[in-house]
Design a protein around this motif. Structure first.
Motif, mmCIF file in Angstrom:
data_model
loop_
_atom_site.group_PDB
_atom_site.id
_atom_site.type_symbol
_atom_site.label_atom_id
_atom_site.label_comp_id
_atom_site.label_asym_id
_atom_site.label_seq_id
_atom_site.Cartn_x
_atom_site.Cartn_y
_atom_site.Cartn_z
ATOM 1 N N ALA A 149 3.544 6.970 13.684
ATOM 2 C CA ALA A 149 4.347 5.753 13.594
ATOM 3 C C ALA A 149 4.181 5.189 12.192
ATOM 4 N N LEU A 150 5.311 4.957 11.561
ATOM 5 C CA LEU A 150 5.285 4.381 10.209
ATOM 6 C C LEU A 150 5.733 2.925 10.280
ATOM 7 N N PHE A 151 5.224 2.142 9.341
ATOM 8 C CA PHE A 151 5.514 0.722 9.347
ATOM 9 C C PHE A 151 6.047 0.284 7.989
ATOM 10 N N LYS A 152 6.583 -0.954 7.993
ATOM 11 C CA LYS A 152 7.185 -1.461 6.758
ATOM 12 C C LYS A 152 6.164 -1.642 5.648
ATOM 13 N N SER A 153 4.926 -1.944 6.027
ATOM 14 C CA SER A 153 3.895 -2.165 5.006
ATOM 15 C C SER A 153 2.531 -1.858 5.590
ATOM 16 N N VAL A 154 1.537 -1.823 4.712
ATOM 17 C CA VAL A 154 0.163 -1.571 5.145
ATOM 18 C C VAL A 154 -0.278 -2.647 6.137
ATOM 19 N N SER A 155 0.134 -3.898 5.883
ATOM 20 C CA SER A 155 -0.267 -4.988 6.778
ATOM 21 C C SER A 155 0.242 -4.757 8.193
ATOM 22 N N TYR A 156 1.484 -4.272 8.312
ATOM 23 C CA TYR A 156 2.020 -3.984 9.636
ATOM 24 C C TYR A 156 1.215 -2.879 10.315
ATOM 25 N N ALA A 157 0.852 -1.865 9.549
ATOM 26 C CA ALA A 157 0.064 -0.770 10.113
ATOM 27 C C ALA A 157 -1.280 -1.300 10.621
ATOM 28 N N LEU A 158 -1.860 -2.237 9.858
ATOM 29 C CA LEU A 158 -3.149 -2.793 10.269
ATOM 30 C C LEU A 158 -3.003 -3.675 11.510
#
Lengths: 207, 75
Positions: B9-18
């Protein structure tokens, strides 16, 4: 005006063009060097500026460079080493000794701690995928926290250990953080071994 | 035994991934945060990797909490 000496250094591999230019400069105060690559151009220009020449470069359409170096009278032997030559094909001296990776912290880089913890996880994830794996990995200071039983990178470290990578975990550090009983990979080690391996290493990477 | 099929799953930014990571951790769903594989993107990003059978659960628990930019099987 003295006749200009021409040095045709096309198709010569580094460091030959600059060596020939240097010899010519020792005998003439006015030389034209023809080279066919940027590296030779830069090396000859550097030689020129080192001995105080006026440098003019003409980049021809055929890809060659005509470098005109002229200097005042009184050219003697050019003293100085050639150690500032840039030769792409100059072999990088290979040092023998183990390939060592050192983790001095439980995160990667300075700035954000949160980001640093993400980066170290992704870095360690990629290590088992590398063709060249380290011979030894050393953990000290907060780096030892990467080796404990609930560490997110533990599986990757175990994979590396199974692949034969030696892991040394600083004993003073696990004692300081009081996590000796939680260390789940590697060998608790001491500064004699750690400093010894670091000193003998042929390549030392510190992320 | 067949090799495990992973999804990412990929996210818009590192913060979203976290953020997504926190949710999955709380829910006890196994996953691994990995660098985005080069064949997916040349960016230096991070994504969450999980087994194929966790896909539905992950979509459910993240729904309305963390937006997933892209979800796909890993080659």
């Amino acid at each position: 005006m003295k006749e200009m000496m021409t040095v045709d250094a096309r198709e010569l591999s580094c460091p030959e063009p600059v060596i020939r230019a240097k010899k010519a400069l020792e005998m003439n105060s006015n030389i034209l060097v023809i080279v066919d690559n940027v590296m030779a151009l830069e090396n000859v220009k550097r030689l020129g500026s080192k001995v105080g020449c006026v440098i003019e470069v003409d980049h021809r359409e055929d890809g060659t460079y005509r470098i005109h170096l002229s200097k005042g009278d009184g050219i003697g032997p050019i003293i100085g080493k050639d150690d500032d030559l840039i030769c792409e094909n100059k072999p990088i001296p290979v040092r023998s000794g183990p390939f060592v990776i050192v983790f001095p912290e439980n995160r990667m880089g300075r700035g954000s701690d949160e980001l640093g913890e993400v980066l170290i996880r992704t870095f360690i994830h990629t290590l088992p995928l590398q063709e060249t794996k380290p011979d030894t990995i050393i953990f000290y200071n907060s780096g030892v926290k990467l080796t404990v039983k609930d560490a997110v990178v533990l599986d990757d470290l175990k994979t590396l250990a199974e692949a034969g990578v030696e892991m040394l975990v600083c004993g003073t550090c696990v004692n300081y953080y009081d996590i000796a009983k939680d260390v789940a990979v590697g060998t608790i080690s001491n500064m004699y071994d750690i400093a010894g391996i670091m000193s003998r290493s042929g390549r030392l990477v510190m992320p | 035994m067949a090799r495990e099929t992973y999804w990412v799953a990929l996210f818009k930014s590192v913060s979203y991934a976290l953020m997504a990571e926190k949710v999955l951790k709380k829910e006890g769903i196994p996953f691994k945060l990995i660098p985005v594989p080069k064949e997916i993107s040349a960016d230096c990003g991070v994504c969450l990797r999980f087994t194929a059978d966790a896909r539905e659960t992950i979509l459910q628990v993240l729904s309305g909490r963390v937006e997933i930019a892209h979800i796909r099987p890993l080659e």
